[in-house]
Design a protein around this motif. Structure first.
Motif, PDB file in Angstrom:
ATOM      1  N   PHE A  50      -7.529   5.945 -16.103  1.00 49.48           N
ATOM      2  CA  PHE A  50      -8.767   5.707 -15.552  1.00 49.48           C
ATOM      3  C   PHE A  50      -9.997   6.238 -16.156  1.00 49.48           C
ATOM      4  CE2 PHE A  50     -12.519   7.472 -13.437  1.00 49.48           C
ATOM      5  CZ  PHE A  50     -13.102   7.062 -13.602  1.00 49.48           C
ATOM      6  N   GLU A  51     -10.531   6.800 -17.812  1.00 51.82           N
ATOM      7  CA  GLU A  51     -11.066   7.320 -18.610  1.00 51.82           C
ATOM      8  C   GLU A  51     -11.098   5.573 -20.069  1.00 51.82           C
ATOM      9  OE1 GLU A  51     -10.463  10.966 -19.788  1.00 51.82           O
ATOM     10  OE2 GLU A  51     -11.631  11.591 -18.211  1.00 51.82           O
ATOM     11  N   ALA A  52      -9.888   5.632 -19.820  1.00 53.81           N
ATOM     12  CA  ALA A  52      -8.986   4.863 -20.420  1.00 53.81           C
ATOM     13  C   ALA A  52     -10.419   3.108 -19.705  1.00 53.81           C
ATOM     14  CB  ALA A  52      -7.716   3.835 -21.045  1.00 53.81           C
ATOM     15  N   LEU A  53      -9.762   2.748 -19.165  1.00 54.36           N
ATOM     16  CA  LEU A  53     -10.092   1.389 -18.200  1.00 54.36           C
ATOM     17  C   LEU A  53     -11.189   1.512 -18.028  1.00 54.36           C
ATOM     18  CD1 LEU A  53      -7.798   1.617 -15.723  1.00 54.36           C
ATOM     19  CD2 LEU A  53      -8.643  -0.256 -17.189  1.00 54.36           C
ATOM     20  N   SER A  54     -12.121   3.190 -17.753  1.00 59.88           N
ATOM     21  CA  SER A  54     -14.023   3.055 -17.255  1.00 59.88           C
ATOM     22  C   SER A  54     -14.540   3.128 -18.738  1.00 59.88           C
ATOM     23  CB  SER A  54     -13.754   4.934 -16.747  1.00 59.88           C
ATOM     24  OG  SER A  54     -13.514   4.810 -15.894  1.00 59.88           O
ATOM     25  N   ALA A  55     -13.752   2.799 -19.954  1.00 62.62           N
ATOM     26  CA  ALA A  55     -14.383   2.804 -21.751  1.00 62.62           C
ATOM     27  C   ALA A  55     -14.490   1.305 -21.201  1.00 62.62           C
ATOM     28  CB  ALA A  55     -13.945   3.560 -22.089  1.00 62.62           C
ATOM     29  N   ALA A  56     -13.211   1.111 -21.551  1.00 61.82           N
ATOM     30  CA  ALA A  56     -13.129  -0.796 -22.011  1.00 61.82           C
ATOM     31  C   ALA A  56     -14.103  -2.035 -20.470  1.00 61.82           C
ATOM     32  CB  ALA A  56     -11.443  -1.024 -21.705  1.00 61.82           C
ATOM     33  N   TYR A  57     -14.200  -1.197 -19.464  1.00 57.11           N
ATOM     34  CA  TYR A  57     -14.568  -2.079 -18.376  1.00 57.11           C
ATOM     35  C   TYR A  57     -15.982  -0.929 -17.287  1.00 57.11           C
ATOM     36  CZ  TYR A  57     -10.469  -4.852 -19.276  1.00 57.11           C
ATOM     37  OH  TYR A  57      -9.800  -5.455 -19.648  1.00 57.11           O
ATOM     38  N   PRO A  58     -17.548  -0.647 -18.659  1.00 49.15           N
ATOM     39  CA  PRO A  58     -18.011  -0.029 -17.393  1.00 49.15           C
ATOM     40  C   PRO A  58     -19.079  -0.238 -16.553  1.00 49.15           C
ATOM     41  CG  PRO A  58     -18.711  -0.521 -19.785  1.00 49.15           C
ATOM     42  CD  PRO A  58     -17.352  -1.376 -19.483  1.00 49.15           C
ATOM     43  N   ASP A  59     -19.112   0.111 -15.317  1.00 54.03           N
ATOM     44  CA  ASP A  59     -20.110  -0.072 -14.407  1.00 54.03           C
ATOM     45  C   ASP A  59     -20.973  -1.398 -15.314  1.00 54.03           C
ATOM     46  OD1 ASP A  59     -18.049   0.386 -12.748  1.00 54.03           O
ATOM     47  OD2 ASP A  59     -19.124   2.091 -12.471  1.00 54.03           O
ATOM     48  N   LYS A  60     -21.687  -0.387 -16.574  1.00 55.04           N
ATOM     49  CA  LYS A  60     -22.993  -1.038 -16.769  1.00 55.04           C
ATOM     50  C   LYS A  60     -23.234  -1.270 -18.122  1.00 55.04           C
ATOM     51  CE  LYS A  60     -25.973   1.907 -13.972  1.00 55.04           C
ATOM     52  NZ  LYS A  60     -27.237   3.090 -13.482  1.00 55.04           N
ATOM     53  N   ARG A  61     -23.580  -2.002 -18.640  1.00 56.38           N
ATOM     54  CA  ARG A  61     -24.037  -2.697 -19.914  1.00 56.38           C
ATOM     55  C   ARG A  61     -24.732  -1.341 -20.715  1.00 56.38           C
ATOM     56  NH1 ARG A  61     -23.771  -8.705 -18.873  1.00 56.38           N
ATOM     57  NH2 ARG A  61     -21.526  -9.602 -18.609  1.00 56.38           N
ATOM     58  N   GLN A  62     -24.327  -1.513 -21.748  1.00 54.95           N
ATOM     59  CA  GLN A  62     -25.317  -0.928 -23.057  1.00 54.95           C
ATOM     60  C   GLN A  62     -26.930  -0.969 -22.852  1.00 54.95           C
ATOM     61  OE1 GLN A  62     -23.728  -0.719 -26.691  1.00 54.95           O
ATOM     62  NE2 GLN A  62     -23.980   1.861 -26.818  1.00 54.95           N
TER      63      GLN A  62
END
Length: 69
Positions: A50-62
Motif C-alpha cells: 500500500f505504501e509503495a503504491l501511495s508513494a508511486a501514485y500520490p493523491d496530490k502532486r507535490q
C-alpha cells in the motif's frame, strides 16, 4: 497471436464445466479459470505494498493544494 490457449480454454469450459458456447464467450479467461478452481486466488495486500503504491501514485502532486481554505 494472443498467447491464450483458446482451444484448451474452450475444452475446459464446454467439456469439463459444461457451459454453453454463449456462456463461454460472455466470460473472461480469469472468470473461467476461477470457475474451474484453477486460479491462485487473490494475493494479500500488505501495508508495505500500500505504501509503495501511495508513494508511486500520490493523491496530490507535490505543491498542489486541494483548493480549500
Amino acid at each position: 497471436m494472443s498467447g491464450l490457449d483458446w482451444p484448451g480454454l474452450m475444452r475446459l469450459g464446454m467439456s469439463r464445466l459444461r457451459i454453453s458456447p454463449q456462456e463461454f464467450w460472455e466470460m473472461t479467461p480469469v472468470e473461467l479459470l476461477l470457475m474451474a478452481g484453477l486460479d491462485e486466488g487473490p494475493q494479500g495486500f500488505s501495508r508495505a505494498r500500500f505504501e509503495a503504491l501511495s508513494a508511486a501514485y500520490p493523491d496530490k502532486r507535490q505543491g498542489q493544494t486541494d483548493g480549500g481554505s
